[in-house]
Each structure stands twice: as structure tokens, then as C-alpha cells.
Scaffold this active site. Structure first.
Site, PDB file in Angstrom:
ATOM      1  N   SER A 148       0.923   4.788  -0.473  1.00 44.00           N
ATOM      2  CA  SER A 148      -0.123   5.752   0.110  1.00 44.00           C
ATOM      3  C   SER A 148      -1.504   5.094   0.037  1.00 44.00           C
ATOM      4  O   SER A 148      -2.205   5.141   1.031  1.00 44.00           O
ATOM      5  CB  SER A 148       0.051   7.003  -0.493  1.00 44.00           C
ATOM      6  N   ASP A 209      -4.742   4.440  -8.003  1.00 38.96           N
ATOM      7  CA  ASP A 209      -4.035   3.621  -7.031  1.00 38.96           C
ATOM      8  C   ASP A 209      -4.970   3.089  -5.866  1.00 38.96           C
ATOM      9  O   ASP A 209      -4.946   2.001  -5.672  1.00 38.96           O
ATOM     10  CB  ASP A 209      -2.985   4.367  -6.309  1.00 38.96           C
TER      11      ASP A 209
HETATM   12  N1  LIG Z   1       3.618   2.129   6.185  1.00 37.92           N
HETATM   13  C1  LIG Z   1       3.581   3.127   6.184  1.00 37.92           C
HETATM   14  N2  LIG Z   1       3.229   3.675   7.325  1.00 37.92           N
HETATM   15  C2  LIG Z   1       2.543   5.289   7.408  1.00 37.92           C
HETATM   16  N3  LIG Z   1       2.464   5.840   6.442  1.00 37.92           N
HETATM   17  C3  LIG Z   1       2.561   5.426   5.137  1.00 37.92           C
HETATM   18  C4  LIG Z   1       3.166   3.984   5.047  1.00 37.92           C
HETATM   19  N4  LIG Z   1       3.249   3.720   3.602  1.00 37.92           N
HETATM   20  C5  LIG Z   1       2.839   5.001   2.889  1.00 37.92           C
HETATM   21  N5  LIG Z   1       2.476   6.154   3.800  1.00 37.92           N
HETATM   22  C6  LIG Z   1       2.232   7.240   3.707  1.00 37.92           C
HETATM   23  O1  LIG Z   1       2.251   7.535   2.250  1.00 37.92           O
HETATM   24  C7  LIG Z   1       3.168   8.547   1.764  1.00 37.92           C
HETATM   25  C8  LIG Z   1       3.881   7.948   0.723  1.00 37.92           C
HETATM   26  O2  LIG Z   1       3.147   8.228  -0.493  1.00 37.92           O
HETATM   27  P1  LIG Z   1       3.384   8.697  -1.902  1.00 37.92           P
HETATM   28  O3  LIG Z   1       4.312   9.789  -1.830  1.00 37.92           O
HETATM   29  O4  LIG Z   1       2.131   8.644  -2.682  1.00 37.92           O
HETATM   30  O5  LIG Z   1       4.349   7.426  -2.616  1.00 37.92           O
HETATM   31  P2  LIG Z   1       3.782   5.969  -2.910  1.00 37.92           P
HETATM   32  O6  LIG Z   1       2.251   5.966  -2.872  1.00 37.92           O
HETATM   33  O7  LIG Z   1       4.313   5.902  -4.404  1.00 37.92           O
HETATM   34  O8  LIG Z   1       4.513   5.066  -2.043  1.00 37.92           O
HETATM   35  C9  LIG Z   1       4.156   8.557   2.943  1.00 37.92           C
HETATM   36  O9  LIG Z   1       4.679   9.739   3.038  1.00 37.92           O
HETATM   37  C10 LIG Z   1       3.177   8.274   4.247  1.00 37.92           C
HETATM   38  O10 LIG Z   1       2.592   9.455   4.442  1.00 37.92           O
HETATM   39  C1  LIG Z   2       1.064  10.299 -10.636  1.00 43.95           C
HETATM   40  C2  LIG Z   2      -0.092   9.361 -10.562  1.00 43.95           C
HETATM   41  O1  LIG Z   2      -0.460   9.062 -11.575  1.00 43.95           O
HETATM   42  C3  LIG Z   2       0.361   8.080  -9.756  1.00 43.95           C
HETATM   43  C4  LIG Z   2       1.139   8.133  -8.206  1.00 43.95           C
HETATM   44  O2  LIG Z   2       1.347   6.840  -7.906  1.00 43.95           O
HETATM   45  P1  LIG Z   2       2.286   6.669  -6.727  1.00 43.95           P
HETATM   46  O3  LIG Z   2       1.848   7.476  -5.495  1.00 43.95           O
HETATM   47  O4  LIG Z   2       3.541   7.315  -7.066  1.00 43.95           O
HETATM   48  O5  LIG Z   2       2.479   5.291  -6.563  1.00 43.95           O
HETATM   49  C5  LIG Z   2      -1.096  10.052  -9.483  1.00 43.95           C
HETATM   50  C6  LIG Z   2      -2.231   9.435  -9.419  1.00 43.95           C
HETATM   51  O6  LIG Z   2      -2.879   8.920 -10.623  1.00 43.95           O
HETATM   52  O7  LIG Z   2      -3.199   9.776  -8.612  1.00 43.95           O
HETATM   53 MG   LIG Z   3       0.902   7.101  -3.656  1.00 47.44          MG
END
Ligand SMILES: Nc1ncnc2c1ncn2[C@@H]1O[C@H](COP(=O)(O)OP(=O)(O)O)[C@@H](O)[C@H]1O
Ligand SMILES: C[C@@](O)(CCOP(=O)(O)O)CC(=O)O
Ligand SMILES: [Mg+2]
Length: 439
Positions: A148, A209
Site C-alpha cells: 500500500s 512504510d
Molecule cells: N499493485 C497494486 N495495485 C493497486 N492497489 C494496490 C496495489 N498494491 C497495493 N494496493 C492497495 O493496497 C492495499 C493493501 O494494503 P495493506 O492492506 O496495507 O497491505 P500491504 O501494505 O501489507 O501490502 C490493497 O488492498 C490495495 O488497495
Molecule cells: C501494522 C503496521 O505497523 C505496519 C503495517 O504494514 P503492512 O501494511 O502490513 O505492510 C501499521 C503501521 O505502522 O502503519
Molecule cells: Mg500497507
């Protein structure tokens, strides 16, 4: 001001210590990974110059809006005294955007589209030509590796370039660590806008992040509390760590995990606060260890670091953010005595990291990989601490290069839509092709 077409990219991250506690102003340590997101911005043909299009094939979203149908009238006026955006989202704009998103229902798609629209409206203007923004990640999505934030940083970087808020990276000196004040100011601004994108994506981010996705490298980060600014210490001599990165492939959303911890804290403050304080204390211990000069990183040093990994995981389990699949990964690594394992990121699924003992034979690591893959988990190889956000612009000076780029762009569009992770890495990847420059 930069005009389309161009590419931007930002990395994902691994949180080594301190996730979740980071949301409450405790320190956390994270490093950029070589898996990244890529965003291609292209201009529309004249007949479609009144629409803006998102192509997010990773979350199966393709959507266009008439530019003039968007709620430009509620975009908050920017203060003349400061170039940095506020750290809170504007409620009126968020409400107005509900209307633009009525047809985008899936939470994964909706949050990504919301982040785009929020930044697009704040940074661009209705007179800009119609464009398509295509995003692909070589990162697993929703797996704790900061996809994200890497997407938010890409969106912020592309929109800041288009609006002239930032200029493309200036070439640094030969030494990679050379400081360039203009680049620094630009990446700080991209980071600040990306934080708002992260807010759209998961409500209450700490900011670690987007900080890592913007600046790259390894950092100790502490969110601002009581009006103090965020702390971001870059950890230059980060020791080489042998890590396995394992995706449980259990989907989860960061927003949900962060909200669950908030509820726990609300229901049991006397129980939850000491857990968060414990995470803070162990992160501070880990920070001291990770700052030690390389010659002091002996076996005892390594053992201490592994202990802290184990304790950190235990405290995250107590916060309720593990998952049976993450426990299965930890148990498999424990059984083979490979090292210590913790979940990374928001948990509830997603990835775990194993800090591997230096003296473990390769055959045992292979056995672990086979076992994990047999259970449907994915083992990633990545290096820690690479580049932050960067961009790839066509050079107009040389007509042949430009033509090559046009050609490349054509295949790229195809690739961003259809190719798998390896295709993306090969075609446009940082480290695979020349021309990338970093702020
Ligand atoms: N390649 C991508 N294209 C579009 N949206 C994305 C993409 N990668 C991530 N996202 C957005 O970020 C969200 C995932 O973020 P999150 O739940 O914080 O998990 P993480 O950051 O750990 O991968 C997805 O639901 C989507 O909305
Ligand atoms: C749980 C947390 O510490 C990290 C979240 O990372 P991710 O979206 O799961 O990659 C939330 C934050 O620091 O924003
Ligand atoms: Mg995230």
C-alpha cells in the site's frame, strides 16, 4: 514540470521490529526490499482527453472518470506558508469522493481508487490532459510488505511530478550516499503526500512504510506524538542479515488488523499498554545491536538479535495479530532449528521472516523451503536496504532513444497489464534496465 509518459517506482519494506506499536508512537525498524511497485503514466489520445483512467490489474480495477465530474470545488485550498500537506485527511473531500466511488465496491479496489483520487484532486487541476495511471507490483499485495505504501509513494511521486511540486531526481555524486539538498526536499514532500495516500488505504498508519518506500535503505522510525516531529534515523551500516521471507498467502487487510489492536487497547488498556511498551523496549535493544560496528557482530550478538525476534513475535501473538498459518511457518523453522521467526507487517496472515543462524547448513534451509512450499507458502528472496523512490523519464535529446522508449512503452503497457512479476522486473525493473534515477 514533467509530462507523460514516464515511470515511477517505490520499494516495499520489511519491518524487523516494532510493527503495531509504531502506530502508537513507539519506535520501529524497517528496511526497503528489492520487490517494488511501478506506475506508468501515459497521456490519452485527444478524443479521450476529458477522462482520467486507473489501470490497477493487480486488484482487478480498471475505471475512468470524466475529469470535470470530480469534486474539484471541495478541494481544500493550500496554505501559502507551507509546501507540506497537512497530516490529516480533509473530511469534506473524503465525503465528496464517496459519490465518485459509488461503483467501486470491493474494499481492495475502493481504498486504492480513493488514495488515487484524493491525491489527484489535491495535486492536479481540471485543466490537465486526460491520462492513464497503470500500476503493477512485484510485491505480494496485502501481505505485510508495504504494497500500500509503495503504491501511495508511486502515486504521490507521479502526481507531484505532473503538477511541478517536485522535479525529477538530480544526479548525485559518484558516491551513492552523496547528499543532494534538492532531492531531499523533493522526497520529503513525496513522503508527506504518500502518508495521506496511506491514510486513505488504511486509516491510521504510523508513517513508517511510506518513509521507507520514499527514502529506501533501513530506518528507525518513530511517529510524531504530542506535536513533536516524526523521527527518522537512517541506519547506514545496517549489518548483512540472513533472512527468509515467507508469505503464508493468507489474505488480510492492514486496516482490519490495526483496528483490532485499537479495540484491544480500548477494552484492556492495562493489559495492552505494557505489551506495546515491551515492544518499544525490545526495539530499542535491537536498535543498539543493529548499530554496532560489523566487527562486533559476533555469535553472541546474533543470538541476542534472534532472541528479540522471538520475543517480538510472542508479543504480537498477544496482540492477537498472528494466524495459524504464520504459526505453522514459525513451527517449521523451529523444528529444523533454522533460526527465529516473527510475523512482519500487520499480521493476521501475510508474511513472516526467519532470521537464519549463520552456521545453518544450506541443506536444512532447502528442506525448510520445500516443506513450506509444500504447504502452499511462498518463499521470497530479496535483499534489504535498497533504493527508495525513483523515476524513469524518456530522454528527448536523442530521437533514437525516444523511439526506443515509445517501443518499450508499448510493450510496457502490455506488461503492466498482463505480465507476471518476473516479466515486470525484466521489462522495467530497477536493477534490470538502465535509466532509473532516485531522489
Ligand atoms: N499493485 C497494486 N495495485 C493497486 N492497489 C494496490 C496495489 N498494491 C497495493 N494496493 C492497495 O493496497 C492495499 C493493501 O494494503 P495493506 O492492506 O496495507 O497491505 P500491504 O501494505 O501489507 O501490502 C490493497 O488492498 C490495495 O488497495
Ligand atoms: C501494522 C503496521 O505497523 C505496519 C503495517 O504494514 P503492512 O501494511 O502490513 O505492510 C501499521 C503501521 O505502522 O502503519
Ligand atoms: Mg500497507
Amino acid at each position: 514540470m514533467v509530462s507523460a509518459p514516464f515511470l515511477v517506482s517505490a520499494p516495499g519494506k520489511v519491518i524487523l521490529f516494532g510493527e503495531h506499536a509504531a502506530v502508537y508512537g513507539k519506535p520501529a525498524i524497517a528496511a526497503a526490499v528489492s520487490l517494488r511497485s511501478y506506475l506508468l503514466t501515459t497521456k490519452h489520445a485527444p478524443e479521450f482527453s476529458d477522462v482520467v483512467t486507473l489501470e490497477f490489474p493487480d486488484v482487478e480495477l480498471q475505471y475512468s472518470w470524466k475529469i470535470l465530474s470530480l469534486p474539484w470545488n471541495v478541494v481544500p485550498k493550500r496554505s501559502m506558508d507551507t509546501v507540506r500537506p497537512p497530516s490529516e485527511l480533509n473530511t469534506a473531500l473524503m465525503e465528496a469522493l464517496e459519490q465518485s466511488l459509488v461503483a467501486v465496491l470491493h474494499p481492495l479496489q475502493r481504498s486504492a481508487a480513493l488514495a488515487f483520487l484524493y491525491l489527484y484532486l489535491c495535486l492536479c487541476n481540471p485543466d490537465m490532459p486526460g491520462m492513464t495511471f497503470s500500476v503493477r507490483s512485484t510485491l505480494p499485495i496485502g501481505a505485510g510488505l508495504g504494497s500500500s505504501a509503495s503504491v501511495s509513494v508511486c502515486l504521490a511521486a507521479a502526481l507531484c511530478l505532473l503538477s511541478g511540486e517536485v522535479s525529477p531526481p538530480e544526479t548525485k555524486g559518484d558516491d551513492d550516499s552523496d547528499f543532494n539538498a534538492a532531492n531531499y526536499a523533493n522526497i520529503e514532500l513525496i513522503d508527506a503526500w504518500a502518508f495521506l495516500g496511506e491514510r486513505c488505504l488504511h486509516g491510521n498508519p504510523s508513517g513508517i512504510d511510506n518513509a521507507v518506500a520514499s527514502h529506501g535503505g533501513a530506518v528507525m522510525f518513530q511517529r510524531m506524538t504530542k506535536g513533536n516531529p516524526n523521527v527518522r534515523e537512517s541506519m547506514r551500516n545496517f549489518p548483512p542479515l540472513k533472512l527468509l521471507l515467507i508469505d503464508s498467502r493468507q489474505p488480510r487487510r492492514t486496516a482490519v488488523q490495526v483496528a483490532n489492536v485499537a479495540t484491544l487497547l480500548q477494552n484492556y488498556p492495562l493489559v495492552t499498554e505494557p505489551i506495546l511498551n515491551g515492544i518499544q523496549a525490545l526495539t530499542s535493544e535491537a536498535y543498539k545491536l543493529l548499530l554496532m560496528p560489523n566487527e562486533k557482530c559476533d555469535d553472541l550478538w546474533e543470538e541476542r538479535l534472534r532472541e528479540l525476534v522471538r520475543v517480538n513475535h510472542g508479543l504480537l501473538v498477544a496482540l492477537g495479530v498472528s494466524h495459524p498459518k504464520l504459526e505453522a511457518i514459525r513451527m517449521a523453522a523451529d523444528e529444523l532449528e533454522i533460526g527465529e521467526t516473527k510475523l512482519t507487517g500487520a499480521g493476521g496472515g501475510g508474511c513472516a521472516i526467519t532470521l537464519v543462524k549463520r552456521d545453518v547448513e544450506e541443506s536444512r534451509i532447502l528442506e525448510l523451503k520445500e516443506r513450506l512450499e509444500g504447504h502452499g507458502f511462498e518463499v521470497f528472496e530479496t535483499s534489504l536496504g535498497g533504493f527508495g523512490a525513483g523515476c524513469l523519464l524518456p530522454t528527448k535529446s536523442d530521437a533514437t532513444e525516444w523511439e526506443e522508449w515509445e517501443e518499450k512503452l508499448f510493450s510496457l503497457h502490455h506488461m503492466l497489464g498482463l505480465g507476471d512479476r518476473e516479466d515486470i522486473q525484466k521489462t522495467v525493473g530497477v536493477g534490470s534496465i538502465d535509466g532509473w534515477a532516485f531522489w
